[in-house]
Design an enzyme around this catalytic site. Structure first.
Site, PDB file in Angstrom:
ATOM      1  N   HIS A 136      -9.505  -2.558  -5.516  1.00  0.00           N
ATOM      2  CA  HIS A 136      -9.407  -2.744  -4.071  1.00  0.00           C
ATOM      3  C   HIS A 136     -10.476  -1.912  -3.359  1.00  0.00           C
ATOM      4  O   HIS A 136     -10.858  -0.837  -3.817  1.00  0.00           O
ATOM      5  CB  HIS A 136      -8.015  -2.356  -3.574  1.00  0.00           C
ATOM      6  CG  HIS A 136      -7.754  -2.746  -2.156  1.00  0.00           C
ATOM      7  ND1 HIS A 136      -8.173  -1.973  -1.091  1.00  0.00           N
ATOM      8  CD2 HIS A 136      -7.130  -3.831  -1.623  1.00  0.00           C
ATOM      9  CE1 HIS A 136      -7.815  -2.567   0.037  1.00  0.00           C
ATOM     10  NE2 HIS A 136      -7.178  -3.686  -0.252  1.00  0.00           N
ATOM     11  N   GLU A 146     -11.643 -10.451  -1.137  1.00  0.00           N
ATOM     12  CA  GLU A 146     -11.329  -9.675   0.053  1.00  0.00           C
ATOM     13  C   GLU A 146     -12.612  -9.103   0.649  1.00  0.00           C
ATOM     14  O   GLU A 146     -13.067  -8.023   0.242  1.00  0.00           O
ATOM     15  CB  GLU A 146     -10.361  -8.536  -0.285  1.00  0.00           C
ATOM     16  CG  GLU A 146      -9.010  -9.005  -0.779  1.00  0.00           C
ATOM     17  CD  GLU A 146      -7.978  -7.891  -0.731  1.00  0.00           C
ATOM     18  OE1 GLU A 146      -6.869  -8.152  -0.263  1.00  0.00           O
ATOM     19  OE2 GLU A 146      -8.302  -6.755  -1.136  1.00  0.00           O
ATOM     20  N   SER A 204      -6.368  -9.506   6.239  1.00  0.00           N
ATOM     21  CA  SER A 204      -5.775  -9.858   7.532  1.00  0.00           C
ATOM     22  C   SER A 204      -5.179 -11.265   7.532  1.00  0.00           C
ATOM     23  O   SER A 204      -5.282 -11.997   8.525  1.00  0.00           O
ATOM     24  CB  SER A 204      -6.814  -9.707   8.660  1.00  0.00           C
ATOM     25  OG  SER A 204      -7.340  -8.385   8.665  1.00  0.00           O
ATOM     26  N   GLY A 263      -7.900  -5.092   7.175  1.00  0.00           N
ATOM     27  CA  GLY A 263      -7.326  -4.244   8.210  1.00  0.00           C
ATOM     28  C   GLY A 263      -7.714  -4.598   9.629  1.00  0.00           C
ATOM     29  O   GLY A 263      -7.436  -3.850  10.567  1.00  0.00           O
ATOM     30  N   LYS A 271       0.858  -1.184   0.000  1.00  0.00           N
ATOM     31  CA  LYS A 271       0.000   0.000   0.000  1.00  0.00           C
ATOM     32  C   LYS A 271       0.904   1.248   0.000  1.00  0.00           C
ATOM     33  O   LYS A 271       1.809   1.339  -0.824  1.00  0.00           O
ATOM     34  CB  LYS A 271      -0.967  -0.034   1.176  1.00  0.00           C
ATOM     35  CG  LYS A 271      -1.878  -1.269   1.157  1.00  0.00           C
ATOM     36  CD  LYS A 271      -3.007  -1.191   2.144  1.00  0.00           C
ATOM     37  CE  LYS A 271      -3.906  -2.422   2.031  1.00  0.00           C
ATOM     38  NZ  LYS A 271      -5.070  -2.350   2.919  1.00  0.00           N
TER      39      LYS A 271
END
Length: 260
Positions: free
Chosen positions: A96, A168, A214, A174, A11
């Site tokens: 994303h 995702e 994660s 996160g 990122k």
């Protein structure tokens, strides 16, 4: 037989060229000769070129976290896929959840980027996933099918297998823990069924579906221990190179057993 794949995105956590290059060199030392698992690093945009030079003679591919929807033109501040190609990039991350939430990227935009990536011979890392956890498989099917249909509009069936689908779930990105393995496995089965229903058995059998959200060395084993999970998309828990290597080794071990 689908080759397992592990991706890692930095990122904009790692923006120092010196640090990005140090990490890339360490990964090359640790896993740069690995043949059984395909690997791809997505550095921050300002470190793409120097990292590309380090990866050049390894088996780790370079990926871009984003591209402009057009290969060139009046798109100030965007990254052109032409530059990605010249740097030796192989993959482009598209769609994303952060691109959609923060930068208001639409499914139409995602579709344009996916088509451009395929048209110019690169491989899309297409992110899909639901906003909230779904307890009903039918509801999850509808949500994911809608995203896939929109993202793949006007893309030939014969090109679908070139896309890596990065599942995702937004609610797991996160967080301190990934989605439960059983939930992940069910979602991947649903995605593969959607691909089969829309684009045929060949595309479904060949396309790779990986999990992101994660992922860590502590949960990767349970996540990939399923025939429909072809790898993982790693974030902050892979910033330590030794942890990254451990996850690659786990994917290799599990998928080697499944592919016997």
């Amino acid at each position: 037989m689908r080759k397992p794949i592990v991706g890692i995105s930095y990122k904009t956590y790692i923006n120092s060229i010196q640090k990005a290059c140090m990490l890339a060199r360490r990964l090359v030392d640790l896993t740069g000769k690995e043949k059984a698992v395909e690997q791809v690093i997505f550095p921050s945009i300002g470190t793409l070129y120097p990292v590309s030079q380090i990866l050049h003679n390894s088996r780790i591919a370079l990926g871009a976290q984003n591209i402009s929807p057009e290969k060139n033109g009046p798109f100030t501040g965007e990254l052109s896929i032409e530059s990605v190609i010249e740097m030796g990039g192989k993959f482009v991350e598209i769609g994303h959840a952060e691109r959609k939430a923060i930068f208001h990227e639409t499914l139409e935009m995602i579709n344009k980027k996916t088509r451009l990536t395929l048209d110019l011979g690169l491989l899309p890392f297409l992110c899909i996933g639901e906003e909230e956890k779904q307890n009903n498989a039918g509801s999850l099917y509808k949500i994911l099918q809608s995203q896939i249909l929109s993202s793949l509009k006007n893309i030939e069936n014969g090109l679908v297998h070139r896309i890596v689908f990065a599942y995702e779930p937004v609610w797991a990105i996160g967080k301190s823990a990934a989605a439960e393995p059983e939930y992940v496995h069910s979602a991947h089965e649903i995605i593969r069924q959607i691909i089969k229903n829309l684009y045929g058995s060949e595309a479904s059998d060949r396309v790779r579906i990986i999990y992101g959200g994660s992922v860590s060395k502590d949960n990767v084993l349970a996540i990939v221990k399923n025939e429909n999970v072809d790898g993982v998309f790693i974030g902050r828990f892979g910033h330590e190179p030794d942890n990254y290597k451990e996850m690659v080794d786990t994917v290799k071990k599990i998928k080697a057993v499944e592919n016997r």
